[in-house]
Scaffold this motif. Structure first.
Motif, PDB file in Angstrom:
ATOM      1  N   GLN A 104      29.512  25.003  43.580  1.00 62.08           N
ATOM      2  CA  GLN A 104      30.316  25.189  42.379  1.00 62.08           C
ATOM      3  C   GLN A 104      31.757  25.575  42.703  1.00 62.08           C
ATOM      4  O   GLN A 104      32.618  25.567  41.836  1.00 62.08           O
ATOM      5  CB  GLN A 104      29.687  26.258  41.491  1.00 62.08           C
ATOM      6  CG  GLN A 104      28.334  25.863  40.934  1.00 62.08           C
ATOM      7  CD  GLN A 104      28.428  24.643  40.029  1.00 62.08           C
ATOM      8  OE1 GLN A 104      29.290  24.566  39.166  1.00 62.08           O
ATOM      9  NE2 GLN A 104      27.533  23.684  40.238  1.00 62.08           N
ATOM     10  N   ALA A 105      32.032  25.939  43.961  1.00 64.73           N
ATOM     11  CA  ALA A 105      33.376  26.399  44.357  1.00 64.73           C
ATOM     12  C   ALA A 105      34.222  25.217  44.800  1.00 64.73           C
ATOM     13  O   ALA A 105      34.632  25.095  45.953  1.00 64.73           O
ATOM     14  CB  ALA A 105      33.272  27.436  45.468  1.00 64.73           C
ATOM     15  N   THR A 106      34.482  24.307  43.864  1.00 67.93           N
ATOM     16  CA  THR A 106      35.172  23.067  44.218  1.00 67.93           C
ATOM     17  C   THR A 106      36.608  23.009  43.707  1.00 67.93           C
ATOM     18  O   THR A 106      37.385  22.183  44.162  1.00 67.93           O
ATOM     19  CB  THR A 106      34.404  21.860  43.654  1.00 67.93           C
ATOM     20  OG1 THR A 106      34.263  22.016  42.236  1.00 67.93           O
ATOM     21  CG2 THR A 106      33.012  21.771  44.283  1.00 67.93           C
ATOM     22  N   GLU A 107      36.957  23.853  42.756  1.00 68.36           N
ATOM     23  CA  GLU A 107      38.300  23.787  42.200  1.00 68.36           C
ATOM     24  C   GLU A 107      39.321  24.343  43.185  1.00 68.36           C
ATOM     25  O   GLU A 107      39.107  25.382  43.820  1.00 68.36           O
ATOM     26  CB  GLU A 107      38.374  24.565  40.880  1.00 68.36           C
ATOM     27  CG  GLU A 107      37.589  23.918  39.762  1.00 68.36           C
ATOM     28  CD  GLU A 107      37.854  24.590  38.430  1.00 68.36           C
ATOM     29  OE1 GLU A 107      37.257  24.147  37.438  1.00 68.36           O
ATOM     30  OE2 GLU A 107      38.663  25.537  38.398  1.00 68.36           O
ATOM     31  N   SER A 108      40.433  23.651  43.321  1.00 65.68           N
ATOM     32  CA  SER A 108      41.474  24.073  44.265  1.00 65.68           C
ATOM     33  C   SER A 108      42.590  24.854  43.599  1.00 65.68           C
ATOM     34  O   SER A 108      43.441  25.419  44.273  1.00 65.68           O
ATOM     35  CB  SER A 108      42.067  22.837  44.971  1.00 65.68           C
ATOM     36  OG  SER A 108      42.620  21.946  44.022  1.00 65.68           O
ATOM     37  N   THR A 109      42.615  24.875  42.268  1.00 64.44           N
ATOM     38  CA  THR A 109      43.677  25.574  41.558  1.00 64.44           C
ATOM     39  C   THR A 109      43.293  27.025  41.297  1.00 64.44           C
ATOM     40  O   THR A 109      42.114  27.381  41.333  1.00 64.44           O
ATOM     41  CB  THR A 109      43.982  24.879  40.222  1.00 64.44           C
ATOM     42  OG1 THR A 109      42.788  24.865  39.427  1.00 64.44           O
ATOM     43  CG2 THR A 109      44.471  23.469  40.456  1.00 64.44           C
ATOM     44  N   THR A 110      44.281  27.862  41.017  1.00 64.29           N
ATOM     45  CA  THR A 110      44.047  29.258  40.687  1.00 64.29           C
ATOM     46  C   THR A 110      44.725  29.588  39.361  1.00 64.29           C
ATOM     47  O   THR A 110      45.658  28.927  38.938  1.00 64.29           O
ATOM     48  CB  THR A 110      44.618  30.200  41.772  1.00 64.29           C
ATOM     49  OG1 THR A 110      46.037  30.013  41.847  1.00 64.29           O
ATOM     50  CG2 THR A 110      43.985  29.907  43.132  1.00 64.29           C
ATOM     51  N   THR A 111      44.256  30.622  38.700  1.00 68.83           N
ATOM     52  CA  THR A 111      44.888  31.051  37.464  1.00 68.83           C
ATOM     53  C   THR A 111      46.111  31.904  37.767  1.00 68.83           C
ATOM     54  O   THR A 111      46.226  32.500  38.839  1.00 68.83           O
ATOM     55  CB  THR A 111      43.911  31.871  36.603  1.00 68.83           C
ATOM     56  OG1 THR A 111      43.456  32.980  37.376  1.00 68.83           O
ATOM     57  CG2 THR A 111      42.715  31.029  36.181  1.00 68.83           C
ATOM     58  N   ASP A 112      47.030  31.939  36.796  1.00 69.51           N
ATOM     59  CA  ASP A 112      48.229  32.759  36.978  1.00 69.51           C
ATOM     60  C   ASP A 112      47.856  34.232  37.076  1.00 69.51           C
ATOM     61  O   ASP A 112      46.915  34.693  36.426  1.00 69.51           O
ATOM     62  CB  ASP A 112      49.184  32.568  35.796  1.00 69.51           C
ATOM     63  CG  ASP A 112      49.816  31.196  35.789  1.00 69.51           C
ATOM     64  OD1 ASP A 112      50.255  30.778  34.707  1.00 69.51           O
ATOM     65  OD2 ASP A 112      49.872  30.554  36.855  1.00 69.51           O
ATOM     66  N   GLN A 113      48.592  34.913  37.891  1.00 65.89           N
ATOM     67  CA  GLN A 113      48.358  36.346  38.026  1.00 65.89           C
ATOM     68  C   GLN A 113      48.724  37.057  36.735  1.00 65.89           C
ATOM     69  O   GLN A 113      49.739  36.762  36.114  1.00 65.89           O
ATOM     70  CB  GLN A 113      49.215  36.920  39.165  1.00 65.89           C
ATOM     71  CG  GLN A 113      48.965  38.402  39.425  1.00 65.89           C
ATOM     72  CD  GLN A 113      49.823  38.907  40.571  1.00 65.89           C
ATOM     73  OE1 GLN A 113      50.595  38.144  41.139  1.00 65.89           O
ATOM     74  NE2 GLN A 113      49.679  40.162  40.901  1.00 65.89           N
ATOM     75  N   ARG A 114      47.822  37.968  36.315  1.00 69.70           N
ATOM     76  CA  ARG A 114      48.106  38.702  35.078  1.00 69.70           C
ATOM     77  C   ARG A 114      49.332  39.583  35.252  1.00 69.70           C
ATOM     78  O   ARG A 114      49.544  40.185  36.307  1.00 69.70           O
ATOM     79  CB  ARG A 114      46.912  39.573  34.692  1.00 69.70           C
ATOM     80  CG  ARG A 114      45.695  38.794  34.242  1.00 69.70           C
ATOM     81  CD  ARG A 114      44.651  39.745  33.690  1.00 69.70           C
ATOM     82  NE  ARG A 114      43.500  39.030  33.167  1.00 69.70           N
ATOM     83  CZ  ARG A 114      42.414  38.772  33.854  1.00 69.70           C
ATOM     84  NH1 ARG A 114      42.328  39.169  35.111  1.00 69.70           N
ATOM     85  NH2 ARG A 114      41.404  38.126  33.312  1.00 69.70           N
ATOM     86  N   LEU A 115      50.124  39.633  34.179  1.00 70.08           N
ATOM     87  CA  LEU A 115      51.287  40.511  34.186  1.00 70.08           C
ATOM     88  C   LEU A 115      50.854  41.933  33.852  1.00 70.08           C
ATOM     89  O   LEU A 115      50.107  42.152  32.899  1.00 70.08           O
ATOM     90  CB  LEU A 115      52.319  40.030  33.159  1.00 70.08           C
ATOM     91  CG  LEU A 115      52.904  38.638  33.398  1.00 70.08           C
ATOM     92  CD1 LEU A 115      53.849  38.276  32.258  1.00 70.08           C
ATOM     93  CD2 LEU A 115      53.630  38.574  34.729  1.00 70.08           C
TER      94      LEU A 115
END
Length: 255
Positions: A24-35
């Protein structure tokens, strides 16, 4: 150890609050860091309008993570089940047979029976899902969860169980398991969801409850025979899985 064996070198990948492991760990993108605001009064994060946004976020993340899950069955049971208890082996077998039948397996992501069902599904090459909940006495998802979501709110978590499951297998458990079982039964009884099988595994464990429902509640007229018949009791995990397959194939929830 590596791959799907649950070894210590399994790498966790987080997409926001979503945990991904193994296949399931196939996505290469990450979410923006929370402010983060390090100054001023932080009390606003506990107000009702902010809670609404958090609740919305839990639904959005849950729907996004599970929308392409495919056919899935939820397995409920006690977090207190020891790994050497017969119920643990039964839950592991349940997870394995469901995965072999083509179902993803969804649990509460915790230890005990939930861990066993996730383990069985994972080792069989199926999709192993954990829907965790923030509790004061439990934390984290078990190591056999391939895709996991941690929730703050029980009602958001319950929605995910119901929306993405085609049936429920209920193994011996306590208050949480009873809550999940009766929630599913209530939603079917009130036609809030499409009819699906609810199978209780463990004749010795569940017979007393079913006897009370029949001899006391049914006798008092507080529930109907058809509602009670929706709870299918068995000791045979193969029968439980066969009922899930039959319902998926159009046979409906057998009684």
């Amino acid at each position: 150890m590596s791959g799907r064996d649950g070894g210590d070198d399994v790498q966790d990948k987080y997409t926001g609050p979503i945990l991904r492991r193994r296949g399931q760990a196939t996505e290469s993108t990450t979410t923006d860091q929370r402010l983060l605001d390090s100054r001023g009064d932080a009390g606003w994060v506990h107000t009702d309008p902010w809670r609404v946004l958090r609740i919305q976020a839990e639904f959005v993340e849950g729907f996004g993570a599970l929308a392409e899950l495919g056919p899935a069955i939820s397995v409920f049971g006690s977090a207190r089940t020891a790994s050497d208890h017969p119920t643990y082996a039964l839950a592991e077998q349940t997870g394995r047979l469901l995965a072999e039948a083509g179902f993803a397996v969804i649990t509460g992501g915790g230890p005990g029976t939930m861990e066993a069902a996730n383990k069985g599904a994972c080792e069989a090459g199926g999709v192993s899902v954990g829907l965790g909940i923030e509790l004061p006495f439990e934390s984290g998802l078990n190591q056999w969860v391939d895709k996991g979501i941690n929730f703050r709110y029980f009602f958001a978590r319950k929605t995910m169980f119901v929306k993405y499951s085609q049936g429920f297998v209920v193994l011996p458990g306590g208050v949480g398991t009873l809550d999940e079982m009766f929630e599913a039964l209530t939603l079917v009884q009130t036609q809030k969801v499409t009819d699906f099988p609810i199978v209780l595994v463990g004749v010795d464990y569940w017979s007393g409850l079913l006897a009370w429902l029949r001899d006391t509640a049914l006798a008092a007229g507080t529930l109907s025979e058809v509602d009670l018949d929706r709870l299918i009791l068995t000791d045979d995990v193969h029968e439980a899985v066969a009922l899930m397959v039959s319902a998926q194939d159009g046979g409906g929830a057998a009684s």
